[in-house]
Design a protein around this motif. Structure first.
Motif, PDB file in Angstrom:
ATOM      1  N   GLY A   6       0.810  -1.205   0.000  1.00 39.38           N
ATOM      2  CA  GLY A   6       0.000   0.000   0.000  1.00 39.38           C
ATOM      3  C   GLY A   6       0.846   1.258   0.000  1.00 39.38           C
ATOM      4  N   LEU A   7       0.220   2.339  -0.419  1.00 38.02           N
ATOM      5  CA  LEU A   7       0.809   3.676  -0.363  1.00 38.02           C
ATOM      6  C   LEU A   7      -0.245   4.590   0.241  1.00 38.02           C
ATOM      7  N   ALA A   8      -0.057   4.940   1.506  1.00 41.12           N
ATOM      8  CA  ALA A   8      -1.049   5.739   2.230  1.00 41.12           C
ATOM      9  C   ALA A   8      -1.032   7.189   1.752  1.00 41.12           C
ATOM     10  N   GLU A   9      -2.184   7.838   1.820  1.00 42.05           N
ATOM     11  CA  GLU A   9      -2.285   9.222   1.359  1.00 42.05           C
ATOM     12  C   GLU A   9      -1.482  10.176   2.228  1.00 42.05           C
ATOM     13  N   ALA A  10      -1.133   9.751   3.448  1.00 39.32           N
ATOM     14  CA  ALA A  10      -0.306  10.588   4.326  1.00 39.32           C
ATOM     15  C   ALA A  10       1.176  10.525   3.943  1.00 39.32           C
ATOM     16  N   PHE A  11       1.507   9.749   2.939  1.00 40.63           N
ATOM     17  CA  PHE A  11       2.883   9.590   2.480  1.00 40.63           C
ATOM     18  C   PHE A  11       3.493  10.945   2.140  1.00 40.63           C
ATOM     19  N   ASN A  12       4.693  11.201   2.662  1.00 44.52           N
ATOM     20  CA  ASN A  12       5.386  12.472   2.440  1.00 44.52           C
ATOM     21  C   ASN A  12       6.312  12.341   1.241  1.00 44.52           C
ATOM     22  N   TRP A  13       5.776  12.679   0.070  1.00 49.19           N
ATOM     23  CA  TRP A  13       6.516  12.515  -1.175  1.00 49.19           C
ATOM     24  C   TRP A  13       7.787  13.358  -1.201  1.00 49.19           C
ATOM     25  N   SER A  14       7.700  14.590  -0.744  1.00 51.28           N
ATOM     26  CA  SER A  14       8.851  15.483  -0.758  1.00 51.28           C
ATOM     27  C   SER A  14       9.983  14.926   0.109  1.00 51.28           C
ATOM     28  N   LYS A  15       9.656  14.441   1.291  1.00 51.94           N
ATOM     29  CA  LYS A  15      10.662  13.875   2.193  1.00 51.94           C
ATOM     30  C   LYS A  15      11.257  12.600   1.609  1.00 51.94           C
ATOM     31  N   PHE A  16      10.403  11.788   0.998  1.00 47.72           N
ATOM     32  CA  PHE A  16      10.843  10.522   0.395  1.00 47.72           C
ATOM     33  C   PHE A  16      11.866  10.774  -0.699  1.00 47.72           C
ATOM     34  N   THR A  17      11.557  11.659  -1.641  1.00 50.27           N
ATOM     35  CA  THR A  17      12.463  11.902  -2.763  1.00 50.27           C
ATOM     36  C   THR A  17      13.740  12.608  -2.303  1.00 50.27           C
ATOM     37  N   LYS A  18      13.626  13.451  -1.289  1.00 53.38           N
ATOM     38  CA  LYS A  18      14.817  14.124  -0.776  1.00 53.38           C
ATOM     39  C   LYS A  18      15.773  13.125  -0.153  1.00 53.38           C
ATOM     40  N   ARG A  19      15.239  12.173   0.623  1.00 44.91           N
ATOM     41  CA  ARG A  19      16.092  11.170   1.268  1.00 44.91           C
ATOM     42  C   ARG A  19      16.743  10.243   0.236  1.00 44.91           C
ATOM     43  N   LEU A  20      16.055  10.037  -0.901  1.00 41.39           N
ATOM     44  CA  LEU A  20      16.631   9.220  -1.969  1.00 41.39           C
ATOM     45  C   LEU A  20      17.566  10.019  -2.877  1.00 41.39           C
ATOM     46  N   GLY A  21      17.627  11.349  -2.680  1.00 39.33           N
ATOM     47  CA  GLY A  21      18.443  12.192  -3.534  1.00 39.33           C
ATOM     48  C   GLY A  21      17.819  12.446  -4.887  1.00 39.33           C
ATOM     49  N   LEU A  22      16.491  12.348  -4.975  1.00 37.37           N
ATOM     50  CA  LEU A  22      15.764  12.530  -6.245  1.00 37.37           C
ATOM     51  C   LEU A  22      14.871  13.762  -6.130  1.00 37.37           C
ATOM     52  N   ASN A  23      15.473  14.897  -5.874  1.00 37.54           N
ATOM     53  CA  ASN A  23      14.709  16.109  -5.615  1.00 37.54           C
ATOM     54  C   ASN A  23      13.975  16.610  -6.862  1.00 37.54           C
ATOM     55  N   ASP A  24      12.924  17.357  -6.595  1.00 36.59           N
ATOM     56  CA  ASP A  24      12.200  18.091  -7.651  1.00 36.59           C
ATOM     57  C   ASP A  24      11.537  17.176  -8.683  1.00 36.59           C
ATOM     58  N   ILE A  25      11.010  16.041  -8.237  1.00 34.66           N
ATOM     59  CA  ILE A  25      10.203  15.209  -9.137  1.00 34.66           C
ATOM     60  C   ILE A  25       8.739  15.518  -8.862  1.00 34.66           C
ATOM     61  N   ASP A  26       8.052  16.048  -9.838  1.00 35.07           N
ATOM     62  CA  ASP A  26       6.619  16.294  -9.678  1.00 35.07           C
ATOM     63  C   ASP A  26       5.870  14.974  -9.748  1.00 35.07           C
ATOM     64  N   ALA A  27       4.861  14.834  -8.907  1.00 32.38           N
ATOM     65  CA  ALA A  27       4.065  13.598  -8.904  1.00 32.38           C
ATOM     66  C   ALA A  27       2.597  13.920  -8.698  1.00 32.38           C
ATOM     67  N   PRO A  28       2.012  14.715  -9.614  1.00 28.43           N
ATOM     68  CA  PRO A  28       0.604  15.096  -9.422  1.00 28.43           C
ATOM     69  C   PRO A  28      -0.359  13.922  -9.499  1.00 28.43           C
ATOM     70  N   GLY A  29       0.037  12.858 -10.182  1.00 30.25           N
ATOM     71  CA  GLY A  29      -0.854  11.707 -10.343  1.00 30.25           C
ATOM     72  C   GLY A  29      -0.444  10.509  -9.513  1.00 30.25           C
ATOM     73  N   LEU A  30       0.326  10.746  -8.436  1.00 31.22           N
ATOM     74  CA  LEU A  30       0.776   9.637  -7.595  1.00 31.22           C
ATOM     75  C   LEU A  30      -0.421   8.834  -7.108  1.00 31.22           C
ATOM     76  N   ARG A  31      -0.342   7.525  -7.248  1.00 39.33           N
ATOM     77  CA  ARG A  31      -1.485   6.664  -6.929  1.00 39.33           C
ATOM     78  C   ARG A  31      -1.402   6.148  -5.499  1.00 39.33           C
ATOM     79  N   PHE A  32      -2.452   6.427  -4.739  1.00 39.42           N
ATOM     80  CA  PHE A  32      -2.542   5.988  -3.351  1.00 39.42           C
ATOM     81  C   PHE A  32      -3.603   4.891  -3.233  1.00 39.42           C
ATOM     82  N   LYS A  33      -3.295   3.907  -2.410  1.00 45.34           N
ATOM     83  CA  LYS A  33      -4.256   2.834  -2.155  1.00 45.34           C
ATOM     84  C   LYS A  33      -3.758   2.029  -0.972  1.00 45.34           C
TER      85      LYS A  33
END
Length: 230
Positions: A6-33
């Motif tokens: 699952g990917l919960a809607e409370a998921f912090n996308w900005s924090k996730f990509t920053k920790r992976l070193g993948l900054n500035d990836i837009d994800a307007p259609g990120l799928r949560f379920k």
């Protein structure tokens, strides 16, 4: 792997990509379920023409229909065993050229043919799982439709999870080592021997395990316990 995450809607996308070193990836259609199942459409991170988030069918091998694509039911390819990545014609090219990261907050595992118990597994920070996967791009021969499919790589079982799922463990890339995510996603790195150490069953971070009734029904039937990192 049991076949559910699952990917919960409370998921912090900005924090996730920053920790992976993948900054500035837009994800307007990120799928949560709460419970993605095989053949569902999931979100994957790729590096083709820059880092991107794409929709993908969670089943690597597809077949054409008259109007689109569907999972090829002859083979169960929502997971790909690490031991066969370089020998199977289904996975060899993808492992070499089209690796991806699949974001998640939790997954479900279970083991044993009788009296089977299932467990809801998540990290103590309630998120930030980066599954290592492979993907393929498809173009329909008649409609011209483009789509992607993906598979989560599974490793041999880990001793600390032998009472939960003794046979396999999904590949979870370490979150705070950006160079690993960068190399994993890079299509320029095609020497797959470079990833041999990543294909060992290692717990980079601790997990919480909650016994649940069954996949798709997260009703707790026991107390949460901790599985410590290696």
């Amino acid at each position: 792997m049991c076949g559910q995450f699952g990917l919960a809607e409370a998921f912090n996308w900005s924090k996730f990509t920053k920790r992976l070193g993948l900054n500035d990836i837009d994800a307007p259609g990120l799928r949560f379920k709460d419970a993605f199942a095989p053949t569902n459409t999931i979100s994957i991170i790729t590096q083709q023409d820059g880092y991107q988030v794409r929709d993908a069918i969670w089943w690597l091998l597809l077949e054409e229909t008259k109007t689109g694509f569907k999972a090829n039911a002859k083979y169960a390819t929502f997971n790909s065993k690490s031991s066969r990545l370089t020998s199977s014609p289904v996975t060899k090219k993808a492992f070499k050229q089209t690796r991806c990261i699949i974001p998640a907050t939790h997954f479900v595992e279970g083991d044993g043919p009788k009296g089977k118990r299932y467990y809801h597994l998540l990290k103590p920070d309630r998120g930030m799982i980066a599954f290592g996967g492979i993907y393929r791009a498809w173009t329909h021969s008649k409609t011209g439709e483009h789509c992607f499919s993906a598979s989560i790589i599974t490793l041999p079982g880990h001793p600390k999870l032998k009472g939960i799922h003794k046979n396999s463990l999904p590949l979870m890339l370490p979150i705070n080592q950006p160079e690993i995510a960068h190399d994993w996603l890079s299509p320029l790195i095609q020497d797959t021997q470079r990833f041999e150490s990543r294909l060992q069953p290692v717990l980079y971070e601790s997990l919480w395990a909650l016994p649940i009734e069954r996949p798709g029904s997260p009703t707790p039937i026991g107390d949460t316990f901790s599985i410590e990192a290696d």
